[in-house]
Design an enzyme around this catalytic site. Structure first.
Site, PDB file in Angstrom:
ATOM      1  N   ASN A  21       0.682  -1.277   0.072  1.00 59.88           N
ATOM      2  CA  ASN A  21       0.095   0.081  -0.146  1.00 59.88           C
ATOM      3  C   ASN A  21       0.856   1.296   0.075  1.00 59.88           C
ATOM      4  O   ASN A  21       0.450   2.208  -0.825  1.00 59.88           O
ATOM      5  CB  ASN A  21      -1.008  -0.102   1.350  1.00 59.88           C
ATOM      6  CG  ASN A  21      -2.292  -0.787   1.027  1.00 59.88           C
ATOM      7  OD1 ASN A  21      -2.858  -0.397   0.149  1.00 59.88           O
ATOM      8  ND2 ASN A  21      -2.175  -1.976   1.484  1.00 59.88           N
ATOM      9  N   MET A 101       0.999  -3.119  12.010  1.00 58.79           N
ATOM     10  CA  MET A 101       0.165  -4.040  12.756  1.00 58.79           C
ATOM     11  C   MET A 101       0.495  -3.612  14.200  1.00 58.79           C
ATOM     12  O   MET A 101       0.790  -4.732  14.974  1.00 58.79           O
ATOM     13  CB  MET A 101       0.504  -5.130  12.242  1.00 58.79           C
ATOM     14  CG  MET A 101       0.335  -5.580  10.762  1.00 58.79           C
ATOM     15  SD  MET A 101      -1.386  -5.208  10.370  1.00 58.79           S
ATOM     16  CE  MET A 101      -2.155  -6.691  10.743  1.00 58.79           C
ATOM     17  N   HIS A 120      -8.239  -1.128   6.588  1.00 51.90           N
ATOM     18  CA  HIS A 120      -8.654  -2.106   7.120  1.00 51.90           C
ATOM     19  C   HIS A 120      -9.245  -3.213   6.106  1.00 51.90           C
ATOM     20  O   HIS A 120      -9.954  -2.531   5.265  1.00 51.90           O
ATOM     21  CB  HIS A 120      -9.405  -2.048   8.400  1.00 51.90           C
ATOM     22  CG  HIS A 120      -9.924  -3.072   8.952  1.00 51.90           C
ATOM     23  ND1 HIS A 120      -8.920  -3.705   9.987  1.00 51.90           N
ATOM     24  CD2 HIS A 120     -10.996  -3.994   9.108  1.00 51.90           C
ATOM     25  CE1 HIS A 120      -9.450  -4.744  10.498  1.00 51.90           C
ATOM     26  NE2 HIS A 120     -10.846  -4.846   9.903  1.00 51.90           N
ATOM     27  N   GLN A 182      -6.574  -6.822  -2.235  1.00 50.71           N
ATOM     28  CA  GLN A 182      -5.395  -6.007  -2.192  1.00 50.71           C
ATOM     29  C   GLN A 182      -5.501  -5.078  -3.439  1.00 50.71           C
ATOM     30  O   GLN A 182      -4.891  -3.966  -3.507  1.00 50.71           O
ATOM     31  CB  GLN A 182      -4.023  -6.657  -2.152  1.00 50.71           C
ATOM     32  CG  GLN A 182      -4.079  -7.026  -0.416  1.00 50.71           C
ATOM     33  CD  GLN A 182      -2.378  -6.967  -0.166  1.00 50.71           C
ATOM     34  OE1 GLN A 182      -1.678  -7.268  -0.955  1.00 50.71           O
ATOM     35  NE2 GLN A 182      -2.069  -6.403   1.199  1.00 50.71           N
TER      36      GLN A 182
END
Ligand code: GAR
Length: 226
Positions: A21, A101, A120, A182
């Site tokens: 990302n 995380m 999320h 994703q």
């Protein structure tokens, strides 16, 4: 904080893992810079894991990187305060959690309230927490998805900015579903970051606003079902 016109909005990205990302956002920011006057800049990528694959990807993109190993801190509070100091050195307008995380303390989330985004992998408020893909499959859901939201004290609970809906196929397992999700993550996160940097996406009183208008609870929805 709203991005000022005079200065480039400064983005700090926090990662823990593969950093896909972060790469999607970095590439979009780069394309924006060459495309328009509305420039933004990733001023740093910070990982809490010294071996995170995303660090190599950030360096390959010529981005500044920092490591802050959470295992070296006695408490969550100490770690978060050190993390704030590290982020503040980079003077950010926006802090982006991209697969970071760690559960953050209220001190941290309050400090960056209104300028802290997270991604999320579920259609929040459904499936807060971990193992979202398997939980959606186990529940027999037809759809799943991913959400970009402002971060507040409530874990995975801040106001939604944008989400992508992805159909669950009969043949899906958690891995396949994650791969398709994703692909959408890499589309919607750069959009949310761009809106924020343009001053279009804001948070006021636990509501997300786009162009000054309150967004629905889901955020803007991108429906990828045929
Ligand atoms: C992403 O799929 C993101 O949705 C998830 O971690 C992955 C990080 O991938 N985030 C969470 O589960 C947050 N609770 P990346 O490092 O390749 O961007």
């Amino acid at each position: 904080m709203q991005a000022s016109e005079a200065e480039k909005p400064r983005i700090v990205v926090l990662i823990s893992g593969s950093g896909s990302n972060m790469v999607a956002i970095a590439e979009a920011v780069k394309a924006e810079v060459s495309d328009s006057d509305n420039e933004a800049e990733i001023v740093g990528v910070i990982s809490n894991r010294p071996n995170a694959e995303g660090l190599n990807k950030a360096q390959a993109l010529d981005l500044h990187t920092d490591i802050i190993d959470h295992t070296l801190y006695a408490s969550r509070e100490e770690f978060d305060h050190a993390l704030i100091r590290m982020i503040e050195d980079l003077k950010p307008d926006l802090v982006v959690l991209a697969g970071f995380m760690r559960i953050l303390t209220a001190d941290f989330t309050r400090y960056y309230e209104g300028r802290l985004l997270n991604i999320h992998p579920s259609l929040l408020p459904k499936y807060q927490g971990l193992n979202t893909h398997q939980r959606a499959l186990d529940a027999g859901d037809d759809i799943h998805g991913v959400t970009v939201h402002f971060v507040t004290e409530e874990l995975d609970g801040g106001p939604n900015a944008i989400q992508a809906i992805v159909p669950i196929l009969d043949i899906d397992n958690a891995q396949e579903l994650q791969k398709r999700i994703q692909v959408q993550e890499h589309i919607i996160y750069p959009i949310a970051v761009k809106w924020f940097c343009e001053g279009r996406l804001t948070m006021k009183g636990n509501q997300a606003l786009l162009d000054g208008k309150q967004l629905p609870t889901s955020g803007i929805q991108l429906d990828t079902r045929g």
